[in-house]
Design an enzyme around this catalytic site. Structure first.
Site, PDB file in Angstrom:
ATOM      1  N   ALA A  84       0.864  -1.196   0.000  1.00  0.00           N
ATOM      2  CA  ALA A  84       0.000   0.000   0.000  1.00  0.00           C
ATOM      3  C   ALA A  84       0.893   1.236   0.000  1.00  0.00           C
ATOM      4  CB  ALA A  84      -0.977  -0.006   1.176  1.00  0.00           C
ATOM      5  N   GLY A 107       5.983   8.203   1.342  1.00  0.00           N
ATOM      6  CA  GLY A 107       6.866   7.893   2.479  1.00  0.00           C
ATOM      7  C   GLY A 107       7.752   6.702   2.159  1.00  0.00           C
ATOM      8  N   HIS A 108       7.128   5.633   1.648  1.00  0.00           N
ATOM      9  CA  HIS A 108       7.919   4.456   1.251  1.00  0.00           C
ATOM     10  C   HIS A 108       8.897   4.814   0.136  1.00  0.00           C
ATOM     11  CE1 HIS A 108       3.978   2.541   2.597  1.00  0.00           C
ATOM     12  NE2 HIS A 108       4.840   1.903   3.364  1.00  0.00           N
ATOM     13  N   GLY A 150      11.517   4.439   8.245  1.00  0.00           N
ATOM     14  CA  GLY A 150      10.990   5.790   8.367  1.00  0.00           C
ATOM     15  C   GLY A 150      10.914   6.247   9.817  1.00  0.00           C
ATOM     16  N   LYS A 185       8.756   8.047  10.851  1.00  0.00           N
ATOM     17  CA  LYS A 185       7.318   7.977  11.150  1.00  0.00           C
ATOM     18  C   LYS A 185       7.031   6.951  12.252  1.00  0.00           C
ATOM     19  CE  LYS A 185       2.771   7.656  10.332  1.00  0.00           C
ATOM     20  NZ  LYS A 185       2.489   6.327  10.790  1.00  0.00           N
ATOM     21  N   MET A 237       2.041  10.736   6.155  1.00  0.00           N
ATOM     22  CA  MET A 237       1.499   9.723   5.238  1.00  0.00           C
ATOM     23  C   MET A 237       1.520   8.350   5.909  1.00  0.00           C
ATOM     24  SD  MET A 237       2.793  10.658   1.472  1.00  0.00           S
ATOM     25  CE  MET A 237       2.546  12.312   0.836  1.00  0.00           C
ATOM     26  N   SER A 238       0.458   7.582   5.672  1.00  0.00           N
ATOM     27  CA  SER A 238       0.348   6.236   6.234  1.00  0.00           C
ATOM     28  C   SER A 238      -0.599   5.431   5.357  1.00  0.00           C
ATOM     29  CB  SER A 238      -0.222   6.314   7.658  1.00  0.00           C
ATOM     30  OG  SER A 238      -0.696   5.044   8.059  1.00  0.00           O
ATOM     31  N   ARG A 276      -2.666   3.540   6.383  1.00  0.00           N
ATOM     32  CA  ARG A 276      -3.969   3.483   7.071  1.00  0.00           C
ATOM     33  C   ARG A 276      -4.786   4.765   6.880  1.00  0.00           C
ATOM     34  NH1 ARG A 276      -0.839   0.166  10.936  1.00  0.00           N
ATOM     35  NH2 ARG A 276      -1.865  -1.850  11.088  1.00  0.00           N
TER      36      ARG A 276
HETATM   37  P1  AMP Z   1       4.905  -0.033   6.484  1.00  0.00           P
HETATM   38  O1  AMP Z   1       4.595  -0.422   5.068  1.00  0.00           O
HETATM   39  O2  AMP Z   1       3.847   0.759   7.148  1.00  0.00           O
HETATM   40  O3  AMP Z   1       5.410  -1.196   7.299  1.00  0.00           O
HETATM   41  O4  AMP Z   1       6.148   0.951   6.372  1.00  0.00           O
HETATM   42  C1  AMP Z   1       7.335   0.569   5.720  1.00  0.00           C
HETATM   43  C2  AMP Z   1       8.404   1.598   5.997  1.00  0.00           C
HETATM   44  O5  AMP Z   1       7.979   2.871   5.503  1.00  0.00           O
HETATM   45  C3  AMP Z   1       8.676   1.773   7.500  1.00  0.00           C
HETATM   46  O6  AMP Z   1      10.070   1.936   7.698  1.00  0.00           O
HETATM   47  C4  AMP Z   1       7.914   3.035   7.811  1.00  0.00           C
HETATM   48  O7  AMP Z   1       8.436   3.736   8.918  1.00  0.00           O
HETATM   49  C5  AMP Z   1       8.116   3.823   6.532  1.00  0.00           C
HETATM   50  N1  AMP Z   1       7.109   4.878   6.425  1.00  0.00           N
HETATM   51  C6  AMP Z   1       5.761   4.759   6.576  1.00  0.00           C
HETATM   52  N2  AMP Z   1       5.157   5.953   6.464  1.00  0.00           N
HETATM   53  C7  AMP Z   1       6.154   6.859   6.241  1.00  0.00           C
HETATM   54  C8  AMP Z   1       6.181   8.274   6.048  1.00  0.00           C
HETATM   55  N3  AMP Z   1       5.065   9.008   6.066  1.00  0.00           N
HETATM   56  N4  AMP Z   1       7.379   8.877   5.847  1.00  0.00           N
HETATM   57  C9  AMP Z   1       8.518   8.146   5.838  1.00  0.00           C
HETATM   58  N5  AMP Z   1       8.570   6.801   6.010  1.00  0.00           N
HETATM   59  C10 AMP Z   1       7.395   6.178   6.205  1.00  0.00           C
END
Ligand code: AMP
Length: 279
Positions: free
Chosen positions: A28, A32-33, A143, A145, A180-181, A183
């Site tokens: 997703a 950020g990613h 991140g 985040k 950004m997330s 979710r």
């Molecule tokens: P996730 O897919 O939520 O497990 O996130 C994967 C990576 O992307 C993790 O290292 C998160 O910290 C990073 N991440 C998620 N959201 C952001 C964001 N808004 N800015 C920077 N990195 C992010």
């Protein structure tokens, strides 16, 4: 770009490769990613991204089955960034039958996010160490985040002598400040508007610290501010913490770097955010 589902195949593809950069994700994907992918591309010879919605980091009551899965869009974005390899294993590939080993990082994994989600950080640490063993990256990108996750991974890498450098990328935000997330897409229109209370509270608390307030008073002021502007948002925690240990300092040392961390629920969606500040 090659998309690989099995451990044997990715080992074959990476045999002999040096200076591998690795970005673990749950898919997703958003900017950020992609910012982490760009950091890896700048610093490393090859960039590997994993997309794996890790069941062991969700509790029974959480959103594992409805976590957004947008694989074809994700792959298009990663191709566009020039990623070399995308690893998209199934759970049965990552967790061989009878897998029972779990990594416990101690107290750090049991406070804040770990208190509210008791099995979460063991799930994260275990899957990240398994992914590190598969990809064997020189550097891995996370991140800010997820500040407590960064602390957990750094602690695991240090405690277990894992030969991977952990690089932290800044939090990427929407134009109005919402971090950004994946979710965020769950938020209704009114919740999306109310979601700004997290970042506003962080900034207000940062201002108090920068103007000399001590940690306890800054937390009280932040919580009061949140309650005044929260609307329907419910706070889980707001705290000023040491970004490595997540302990709350009694007082600030000169030029001490601290994290202000917040978690709050908007309807069914739980959001977290943080900022770093030098006291
Ligand atoms: P996730 O897919 O939520 O497990 O996130 C994967 C990576 O992307 C993790 O290292 C998160 O910290 C990073 N991440 C998620 N959201 C952001 C964001 N808004 N800015 C920077 N990195 C992010």
């Amino acid at each position: 770009m090659i998309v690989i589902k099995t451990i044997s195949e990715i080992r074959k593809q990476l045999a002999g490769a040096r200076n591998i950069g690795f970005v673990p994700t749950m898919g997703a994907l958003h900017e950020g990613h992609l910012s982490l992918v760009r950091l890896s591309k700048e610093r490393c010879a090859k960039t590997v991204v994993s997309i794996f919605v890790n069941p062991t980091q969700f509790s029974e009551s959480e959103d594992f089955s409805k976590y957004p899965r947008t694989l074809s869009d994700d792959l298009a974005m990663l191709e566009n960034e020039g990623v070399d390899i995308v690893f998209t294993p199934d759970a049965s590939e990552m967790y061989p039958e009878g897998a029972a080993t779990s990594i416990d990082v101690g107290e750090l994994g049991r406070i804040f996010e770990g208190e509210i989600r008791p099995t979460h950080f063991a799930g994260v640490a275990t899957v990240v160490s398994a992914l590190f063993n598969i990809v064997q990256p020189a550097a891995a990108f996370f991140g800010q985040k997820d500040l407590q996750q960064v602390a957990v991974i750094k602690k695991m890498v240090r405690d277990l002598h894992i030969p991977t450098e952990i690089v932290v990328g800044e939090t990427i935000r929407e134009a109005d400040g919402l971090a950004m997330s994946s979710r965020n897409r769950y938020l209704t229109e009114s919740e999306r508007e109310e979601s700004l209370v997290l970042f506003r509270t962080l900034k207000m608390t940062r201002d108090e610290i920068e103007s000399g307030m001590n940690p306890q008073d800054a937390m009280l002021a932040g919580k009061k501010f949140f309650s005044e502007i929260a609307g329907k948002a419910l706070i889980d925690y707001l705290a000023v913490v040491d970004p490595e240990t997540f302990q709350i300092p009694n007082s600030f040392k000169p030029m001490q770097s601290v994290g202000i961390v917040i978690a709050a629920k908007l309807g069914a969606t739980r959001l977290i955010d943080n900022i770093l500040v030098t006291a």
